[in-house]
Design an enzyme around this catalytic site. Structure first.
Site, mmCIF file in Angstrom:
data_model
loop_
_atom_site.group_PDB
_atom_site.id
_atom_site.type_symbol
_atom_site.label_atom_id
_atom_site.label_comp_id
_atom_site.label_asym_id
_atom_site.label_seq_id
_atom_site.Cartn_x
_atom_site.Cartn_y
_atom_site.Cartn_z
ATOM 1 N N CYS A 77 0.837 -1.207 0.000
ATOM 2 C CA CYS A 77 0.000 0.000 0.000
ATOM 3 C C CYS A 77 0.870 1.255 0.000
ATOM 4 C CB CYS A 77 -0.932 0.015 1.212
ATOM 5 S SG CYS A 77 -2.155 -1.305 1.167
ATOM 6 N N THR A 78 1.920 1.227 0.768
ATOM 7 C CA THR A 78 2.842 2.361 0.805
ATOM 8 C C THR A 78 3.485 2.544 -0.562
ATOM 9 O OG1 THR A 78 3.224 2.008 3.165
ATOM 10 C CG2 THR A 78 4.861 3.331 1.983
#
Length: 153
Positions: A45-46
């Site tokens: 996600c990052t």
């Protein structure tokens, strides 16, 4: 079932990491790139959001707005945004209604968690129609950033 290209984008109003309401209709007249992501502070996600952060200027020059959406609370998203210097709004779909409307919701995720956003990307045109839709079944996969950039220009 996930949203398909050519369909009207489901309208929504969500609370941002700044604790303000943000609606899709706020961006009528410009393209909107929506990134759904499962959970803040996780590796993929990052990477997904940092990729959009690092190419933000490209989209800004094309009259396009980026929005990140997850089922995390607005408070979690605020910390995630601060730590990663995201220039675009992160919106909390805590009640899971928008993820569901876009067909981007896992019924069951890892660790027995239920109702987590799938990794997905949508591009909405100036008239609020879906012109790109990508919903990934594997949370370990990333959206096709090149295809998204191509459809936006």
């Amino acid at each position: 079932m996930s949203l398909q290209t050519g369909q009207p984008a489901p309208q929504f109003t969500l609370v941002s990491s700044e604790l303000k309401e943000v609606s899709l209709s706020d961006f009528k007249g410009q393209k909107v790139v929506i990134h759904f992501f499962p959970m803040a502070f996780t590796g993929v996600c990052t990477t997904q959001l940092c990729t959009m952060r690092d190419s933000f200027g490209y989209y800004e020059g094309l009259n396009a707005q980026i929005l990140g959406i997850s089922v995390d609370s607005p408070f979690t998203l605020a910390k995630f945004k601060e730590e990663n210097n995201y220039q675009f709004p992160l919106l909390s779909d805590f009640n899971k209604t928008v993820s569901e409307a876009y067909g981007a919701l896992y019924n069951e995720f890892v660790f027995g968690l239920k109702g987590v956003s799938k990794r997905a990307a949508f591009v909405i045109d100036e008239n609020q129609q879906v012109i790109y839709a990508e919903v990934l079944e594997s949370a370990g996969d990333l959206p096709n950033f090149e295809a998204i950039a191509e459809i936006v220009k």
